[in-house]
Design a protein around this motif. Structure first.
Motif, PDB file in Angstrom:
ATOM      1  N   TRP A  39      11.022 -19.560 -27.293  1.00 50.49           N
ATOM      2  CA  TRP A  39       9.818 -20.321 -27.706  1.00 50.49           C
ATOM      3  C   TRP A  39       9.445 -21.226 -26.422  1.00 50.49           C
ATOM      4  CZ3 TRP A  39       8.154 -21.599 -33.189  1.00 50.49           C
ATOM      5  CH2 TRP A  39       8.839 -20.717 -33.965  1.00 50.49           C
ATOM      6  N   ASN A  40       8.208 -21.553 -26.462  1.00 47.52           N
ATOM      7  CA  ASN A  40       7.846 -22.467 -25.414  1.00 47.52           C
ATOM      8  C   ASN A  40       7.265 -23.703 -25.832  1.00 47.52           C
ATOM      9  OD1 ASN A  40       8.117 -20.542 -23.232  1.00 47.52           O
ATOM     10  ND2 ASN A  40       6.220 -19.378 -23.948  1.00 47.52           N
ATOM     11  N   TYR A  41       7.008 -24.689 -25.312  1.00 47.49           N
ATOM     12  CA  TYR A  41       6.464 -25.828 -25.554  1.00 47.49           C
ATOM     13  C   TYR A  41       5.668 -26.625 -24.270  1.00 47.49           C
ATOM     14  CZ  TYR A  41       9.512 -28.804 -22.862  1.00 47.49           C
ATOM     15  OH  TYR A  41      10.117 -29.779 -21.795  1.00 47.49           O
ATOM     16  N   ARG A  42       4.787 -27.340 -25.093  1.00 42.54           N
ATOM     17  CA  ARG A  42       4.016 -28.351 -23.898  1.00 42.54           C
ATOM     18  C   ARG A  42       3.782 -29.683 -24.705  1.00 42.54           C
ATOM     19  NH1 ARG A  42      -2.078 -25.441 -23.894  1.00 42.54           N
ATOM     20  NH2 ARG A  42      -2.738 -25.704 -25.942  1.00 42.54           N
ATOM     21  N   GLY A  43       3.074 -30.454 -23.865  1.00 43.66           N
ATOM     22  CA  GLY A  43       2.560 -31.743 -24.621  1.00 43.66           C
ATOM     23  C   GLY A  43       1.428 -31.404 -25.485  1.00 43.66           C
ATOM     24  N   SER A  44       1.380 -32.148 -26.442  1.00 39.25           N
ATOM     25  CA  SER A  44       0.383 -31.918 -27.439  1.00 39.25           C
ATOM     26  C   SER A  44      -0.847 -33.140 -27.213  1.00 39.25           C
ATOM     27  CB  SER A  44       0.523 -31.976 -28.873  1.00 39.25           C
ATOM     28  OG  SER A  44       1.113 -33.321 -29.194  1.00 39.25           O
TER      29      SER A  44
ATOM     30  N   GLU B  42      -2.008 -43.491 -35.508  1.00 45.14           N
ATOM     31  CA  GLU B  42      -1.771 -42.431 -34.572  1.00 45.14           C
ATOM     32  C   GLU B  42      -2.742 -42.368 -33.718  1.00 45.14           C
ATOM     33  OE1 GLU B  42      -0.787 -38.656 -36.977  1.00 45.14           O
ATOM     34  OE2 GLU B  42      -2.711 -37.852 -35.825  1.00 45.14           O
ATOM     35  N   THR B  43      -2.721 -41.650 -32.449  1.00 48.86           N
ATOM     36  CA  THR B  43      -3.377 -41.662 -31.387  1.00 48.86           C
ATOM     37  C   THR B  43      -3.579 -40.099 -30.999  1.00 48.86           C
ATOM     38  OG1 THR B  43      -3.159 -43.852 -30.338  1.00 48.86           O
ATOM     39  CG2 THR B  43      -4.193 -42.138 -29.051  1.00 48.86           C
ATOM     40  N   GLN B  44      -4.867 -39.629 -31.170  1.00 49.53           N
ATOM     41  CA  GLN B  44      -4.994 -38.233 -30.847  1.00 49.53           C
ATOM     42  C   GLN B  44      -6.017 -38.319 -29.388  1.00 49.53           C
ATOM     43  OE1 GLN B  44      -6.669 -35.766 -33.794  1.00 49.53           O
ATOM     44  NE2 GLN B  44      -4.979 -36.302 -35.375  1.00 49.53           N
ATOM     45  N   ASN B  45      -5.429 -37.869 -28.426  1.00 47.86           N
ATOM     46  CA  ASN B  45      -6.690 -37.799 -27.260  1.00 47.86           C
ATOM     47  C   ASN B  45      -6.493 -36.330 -26.544  1.00 47.86           C
ATOM     48  OD1 ASN B  45      -7.602 -38.206 -24.600  1.00 47.86           O
ATOM     49  ND2 ASN B  45      -5.948 -39.635 -24.116  1.00 47.86           N
ATOM     50  N   TYR B  46      -7.751 -35.697 -26.736  1.00 47.74           N
ATOM     51  CA  TYR B  46      -8.190 -34.371 -26.332  1.00 47.74           C
ATOM     52  C   TYR B  46      -8.436 -34.429 -25.029  1.00 47.74           C
ATOM     53  CZ  TYR B  46      -7.677 -32.640 -31.143  1.00 47.74           C
ATOM     54  OH  TYR B  46      -7.003 -32.128 -32.512  1.00 47.74           O
ATOM     55  N   LEU B  47      -8.431 -35.343 -24.380  1.00 49.90           N
ATOM     56  CA  LEU B  47      -8.593 -35.401 -22.934  1.00 49.90           C
ATOM     57  C   LEU B  47      -7.259 -35.757 -22.352  1.00 49.90           C
ATOM     58  CD1 LEU B  47     -12.035 -37.000 -22.608  1.00 49.90           C
ATOM     59  CD2 LEU B  47     -11.379 -34.484 -22.595  1.00 49.90           C
ATOM     60  N   LEU B  48      -6.448 -35.929 -22.947  1.00 54.41           N
ATOM     61  CA  LEU B  48      -5.067 -36.176 -22.294  1.00 54.41           C
ATOM     62  C   LEU B  48      -4.656 -35.376 -21.183  1.00 54.41           C
ATOM     63  CD1 LEU B  48      -2.487 -38.209 -22.530  1.00 54.41           C
ATOM     64  CD2 LEU B  48      -1.635 -36.336 -24.236  1.00 54.41           C
ATOM     65  N   TRP B  49      -4.688 -34.159 -21.335  1.00 57.01           N
ATOM     66  CA  TRP B  49      -4.217 -33.153 -20.066  1.00 57.01           C
ATOM     67  C   TRP B  49      -5.345 -32.844 -19.112  1.00 57.01           C
ATOM     68  CZ3 TRP B  49       0.627 -33.609 -19.940  1.00 57.01           C
ATOM     69  CH2 TRP B  49       1.308 -34.024 -20.956  1.00 57.01           C
TER      70      TRP B  49
ATOM     71  N   GLU C 187       4.296 -29.503 -28.586  1.00 55.35           N
ATOM     72  CA  GLU C 187       3.753 -28.655 -29.668  1.00 55.35           C
ATOM     73  C   GLU C 187       4.664 -27.140 -29.090  1.00 55.35           C
ATOM     74  OE1 GLU C 187      -0.307 -28.611 -29.514  1.00 55.35           O
ATOM     75  OE2 GLU C 187      -0.579 -27.527 -27.792  1.00 55.35           O
ATOM     76  N   PHE C 188       5.338 -26.556 -30.182  1.00 50.20           N
ATOM     77  CA  PHE C 188       5.932 -25.274 -29.877  1.00 50.20           C
ATOM     78  C   PHE C 188       5.177 -24.037 -30.005  1.00 50.20           C
ATOM     79  CE2 PHE C 188       9.069 -28.576 -30.200  1.00 50.20           C
ATOM     80  CZ  PHE C 188      10.055 -28.435 -29.336  1.00 50.20           C
ATOM     81  N   LEU C 189       5.434 -23.139 -29.243  1.00 52.12           N
ATOM     82  CA  LEU C 189       4.816 -21.747 -29.420  1.00 52.12           C
ATOM     83  C   LEU C 189       5.424 -20.546 -29.393  1.00 52.12           C
ATOM     84  CD1 LEU C 189       1.849 -20.499 -29.412  1.00 52.12           C
ATOM     85  CD2 LEU C 189       1.782 -20.274 -27.145  1.00 52.12           C
TER      86      LEU C 189
ATOM     87  N   PRO D  28       1.880 -27.188 -18.192  1.00 54.03           N
ATOM     88  CA  PRO D  28       2.280 -25.826 -18.521  1.00 54.03           C
ATOM     89  C   PRO D  28       3.133 -25.741 -19.835  1.00 54.03           C
ATOM     90  CG  PRO D  28       3.424 -26.631 -16.707  1.00 54.03           C
ATOM     91  CD  PRO D  28       2.602 -27.735 -17.252  1.00 54.03           C
ATOM     92  N   TRP D  29       3.128 -24.277 -20.374  1.00 51.63           N
ATOM     93  CA  TRP D  29       3.977 -23.894 -21.279  1.00 51.63           C
ATOM     94  C   TRP D  29       5.319 -23.616 -20.625  1.00 51.63           C
ATOM     95  CZ3 TRP D  29       2.887 -24.475 -26.297  1.00 51.63           C
ATOM     96  CH2 TRP D  29       1.766 -24.361 -26.577  1.00 51.63           C
ATOM     97  N   ARG D  30       6.461 -24.478 -21.209  1.00 49.80           N
ATOM     98  CA  ARG D  30       7.668 -24.304 -20.578  1.00 49.80           C
ATOM     99  C   ARG D  30       8.471 -23.713 -21.500  1.00 49.80           C
ATOM    100  NH1 ARG D  30       8.124 -30.574 -18.779  1.00 49.80           N
ATOM    101  NH2 ARG D  30       6.618 -30.665 -20.289  1.00 49.80           N
ATOM    102  N   SER D  31       9.866 -23.307 -21.101  1.00 51.65           N
ATOM    103  CA  SER D  31      10.801 -22.764 -22.093  1.00 51.65           C
ATOM    104  C   SER D  31      11.485 -23.861 -22.940  1.00 51.65           C
ATOM    105  CB  SER D  31      11.930 -22.034 -21.323  1.00 51.65           C
ATOM    106  OG  SER D  31      11.319 -20.872 -20.961  1.00 51.65           O
TER     107      SER D  31
END
Length: 863
Positions: A191-196, A207-214, A76-78, A220-223
């Protein structure tokens, strides 16, 4: 209009050879009209064509951005930015690959799902434009999540991934301020990105959504990383794709196997939303299926497609739903929860944005259900392209299915924008393949073509012209049509120009029931004959289009069509008019496209063939899909109605009686005992055989276009007592038509018709002289010589008579012992009529008068 750069895709413009200036004016939602003038201000050419466009006068200022090569995440990009001035207008231009969803300040941008949709990935990919003026405030945050979709995930018969194995994003927030200044916030390394939260996004597997994945992991947000462009971008030409309808859970089934299964009561394509609170750490799993087996969940007919949604909760309340996939289903097995609250689950039907045009209501509940099954088949398979099925590991834009169904679809929905997108992709692919039209899109087998399927290149444009009446649209589609016919012609010329297409691979009459077995894929009708007839039809459509457009080459294609017709008659017909292809489909395609020496002889031969086939459907994707319409077009609506109302196998009401809510791929996809007939190729949501609804609109309603766009029509309703009553309406390109009829108890036929402003109709009522009527509302009551209340006649097969106690009583009265002599397993004997048996009166030692009396009384049986 904004200042836009246009890269015109029109060879005709290049060939004018005069100083030009271009005036671009909006023409329809997805077309622009190009008016070409000379320096002397004389109009040289006016046509509507597709064009490729860059976004603004300047090139994209944004970069393509991605993630590090070793990152195995769904990113996901921010981007955060501030605004200090008053905004006049703001737009977001964006393309995320494979598919994307964008949010600004926590609010979703637009209502699209799975943008940028299905593309001709080898040529270009669409970017989307959204008005985000209301999304912006002083401090802003734009978040873009990416899934794999069709582009990156495994897809198609060969599980191809069209794109690179990396995600990519390009976007610009284009802000116009009230002071006239402009600011562009584009994707770059700021812009930054991290794992969603997404672990899996796949069209087939789900689809698999894991809200405890991280949890407990660094994320961290990375460039963002600047990457090479992933695709050539073009302005969006897909119609809207989003949630169109909501369906509630009809029942929560606790199966014998101990499963919790949601029943939505309707097979459809889309997703499910859930608002039930899910405790933290709980993993909920949904599996999707079309049918139960022995009362238990089942989806083995999905083949390798897992078709599942997995959600691991962090304990927060939210609306839970898949974002980057869709499912075809009626049933959802829910596991992982102690209790399932059906009121917290909602089905969301997803299909391309189209206006409903055709509505039908009859006095026969089974026909009403059949009509709705066809409508839902369309909805389920019109997800940005006309697919074959929405559930298993296929979901491809098969052109054969689209071709046989397009005229039916045109009665049900306004399909202009939807088919315009499909035709553009067809043309783009064709231009890379020397005129060959694909058998499905996106095309994994470049250069492979086949009759009926590839003939979509001419059949679909011809339908669009007939239904919507736009010469400009026809001109846009004409190169697709012409190049397809020229392609067949070249291949025929290379082997000596026999004017036949009896070479190369063909599907023939796909899934016909007269093949080696009823489960065979290829029917008995000669595939070279079918292909040659369709070659003739396609050539005729090109000639017709050229004539409409005023092109000199019209004569050339008319002559070519005549040469093909002559070759077919010489190869497949005797001099007296008999046809060598003695199958239902053989006769039907000849009658549909006007290839015969003696039409009446062909009609009688078809009646004989159907009688020999014991009044059972034998054709497949070619024959059965056109059968009822062709029968009625040739004055055999009695047979067409018999097939429509037949409730056994094979027939349309067979599936209805077994609870179908969509059209099946096979006539016996489900067996009478509720068991599925096989898993190899067995979709319960396949619209091809839904083409029977063209007959209902064209002949039961009686609405036939005489002039393009339904400006003038023939209104010739054909009542049948088994329908009960009929109410039909159609919002055509020229206005709303209404056709209603009822057979009253005294035998009087009552009709109500409405003709829209500026139109006229040739009204043809039973046993009445035709009359041309202008716009208006009309009512008629007529008494005919024919008894329209009668259910039977002397030519009715005894199989139908045995369903009626009165008819059985009459047969026992006048022909004692006759019913007992019939072997109910002898299909041929069951489909003899009383008239047939009368010729054998001596054999049964029955006087001829007994047959006459039986016929007389049976003909008086009314509803």
């Amino acid at each position: 209009m904004q200042n836009v750069i246009y890269e015109l895709n029109s060879p005709k413009l290049d060939s004018l050879g005069v100083p030009l200036k271009l005036e671009l004016t909006p023409h329809t939602r997805y077309y622009y009209q190009v008016i070409v003038t000379t320096d002397a201000n004389e109009t040289v050419q006016s046509e509507v064509c597709w064009f490729e466009t860059a976004k603004l006068a300047e090139e994209w200022s944004a970069d393509w951005i991605g993630i590090e090569e070793n990152d195995s995440i769904h990113p996901e990009f921010l981007k955060r930015f501030s605004i200090s001035k008053k905004i006049s207008q703001a737009r977001l231009y964006i393309c995320g690959l494979g598919v994307f969803e964008a949010q600004i300040n926590g609010k979703k941008v637009g209502n699209d799902v799975m943008a940028p949709f299905i593309n001709d990935y080898k040529e270009h990919i669409q970017y989307c434009t959204y008005d985000v003026t209301e999304h912006l405030s002083e401090k802003n945050e734009i978040l873009v999540q990416l899934g794999k979709g069709w582009y990156m995930g495994h897809f198609g018969l060969t599980n191809v991934a069209y794109g690179m194995k990396t995600f990519g994003l390009i976007a610009e927030v284009y802000i116009q301020y009230e002071d006239g200044s402009v600011e562009v916030i584009g994707t770059d390394e700021s812009w930054n990105y991290r794992g969603s939260v997404f672990e899996k996004t796949c069209i087939y597997d789900g689809e698999t959504q894991n809200y405890l994945l991280w949890d407990g992991k660094e994320n961290p947000w990375r460039s963002a990383k600047r990457i090479d462009a992933l695709a050539t971008l073009v302005e969006r030409y897909s119609p809207g794709l989003h949630d169109m309808e909501s369906l509630s859970v009809k029942d929560v089934i606790h199966t014998p196997a101990g499963e919790n299964v949601l029943d939505f009561g309707q097979n459809f394509a889309g997703v499910v939303e859930c608002t039930q609170q899910i405790p933290k750490g709980t993993t909920m799993k949904w599996e999707f299926g079309e049918v139960l087996q022995d009362g238990n969940f089942y989806h083995e007919n999905y083949r390798t497609a897992k078709s599942e949604f997995v959600y691991t909760s962090d304990g927060c309340d939210r609306t839970i739903r898949p974002k980057f996939t869709f499912f075809g289903f009626r049933y959802v097995k829910v596991s992982g929860l102690e209790e399932v609250d059906g009121s917290c689950f909602t089905g969301k039907a997803i299909y391309s944005e189209m206006d409903r045009t055709g509505e039908i209501e009859t006095g026969n509940v089974k026909i009403n259900r059949l009509h709705e099954n066809v409508v839902w088949g369309l909805k389920s398979n019109f997800i940005d392209m006309p697919t074959d099925c929405p559930q298993r590991d296929e979901r491809l834009g098969w052109t054969g299915d689209a071709q046989v169904f397009c005229r039916t679809a045109g009665y049900l929905m306004d399909t202009r924008s939807f088919y315009a997108k499909f035709i553009r992709d067809l043309r783009s692919d064709q231009m890379r393949n020397n005129g060959k039209a694909a058998i499905y899109l996106p095309n994994e087998f470049p250069g492979l073509c086949a009759s009926v399927w590839s003939d979509i290149a001419t059949f679909l444009p011809d339908m669009l012209y007939d239904y919507y009446g736009s010469k400009d649209m026809l001109a846009c589609h004409y190169p697709l049509m012409k190049d397809w016919v020229d392609c067949i012609r070249r291949e025929d010329q290379n082997r000596g120009e026999k004017h036949l297409w009896d070479f190369g691979f063909q599907f023939g009459d796909w899934l016909a029931l007269d093949g080696a077995t009823e489960q065979s894929t290829f029917g008995a009708t000669d595939s070279g004959y079918i292909a040659s007839v369709y070659y003739y039809a396609s050539t005729s459509y090109v000639a017709k289009a050229a004539k409409v457009l005023g092109y000199e080459e019209a004569k050339e294609y008319e002559q070519l069509a005549e040469s093909i017709k002559t070759a077919i008659l010489d190869e497949y017909f005797t001099t007296s008019g008999r046809i060598a292809v003695d199958t239902q489909t053989g006769y039907l395609v000849a009658l549909k496209f006007g290839i015969y020496r003696d039409k009446n002889k062909m009609i009688e031969a078809l009646r004989t063939r159907i009688k020999k086939d014991c009044y059972r459907i034998k054709g497949g994707f070619v024959g059965a899909t056109m059968m009822n319409t062709v029968l009625a077009d040739c004055g055999m609506e009695d047979l067409a109605y018999d097939f429509l109302f037949f409730e056994g196998f094979p027939g349309w009401l067979y599936a209805v009686n077994l609870g179908a809510t969509t059209i099946w791929e096979r006539w016996n996809s489900i067996l009478p005992d509720g068991k599925i007939s096989g898993t190899g190729m067995n979709s319960l949501n396949h619209y091809s055989y839904g083409s029977v609804m063209e007959f209902v609109y064209r002949h039961s309603m009686g609405l036939i276009p005489v002039e393009p766009g339904f400006k003038k029509v023939c209104l010739a309703p054909k009542p049948d007592v088994r329908m009960g009553y009929f109410k039909g309406s159609f919002d055509s390109a020229a206005g709303r038509y209404v056709s209603q009829w009822e057979i009253k108890k005294n035998g009087v036929l009552s009709f109500h018709i409405e003709i829209p402003f500026g139109c006229e109709a040739e009204v043809v009522l039973p046993e009445q002289e035709a009359k041309v009527l202008p716009a208006g509302s009309y009512d008629f009551e007529i008494m005919t010589k024919r008894d329209y209340l009668a259910l039977y006649s002397g030519t009715t097969p005894v199989e139908r008579l045995l369903d009626n106690p009165k008819a059985v009583e009459i047969l026992d009265k006048y022909l004692p012992g006759y019913i007992a002599s019939i072997d109910r397993n002898d299909l041929e004997a069951m489909n003899k009529s009383i008239v047939d048996q009368r010729t054998r009166a001596m054999l049964f030692r029955q006087p001829t008068e007994s047959y006459e009396k039986a016929i007389e009384e049976i003909s008086k049986i009314h509803v």
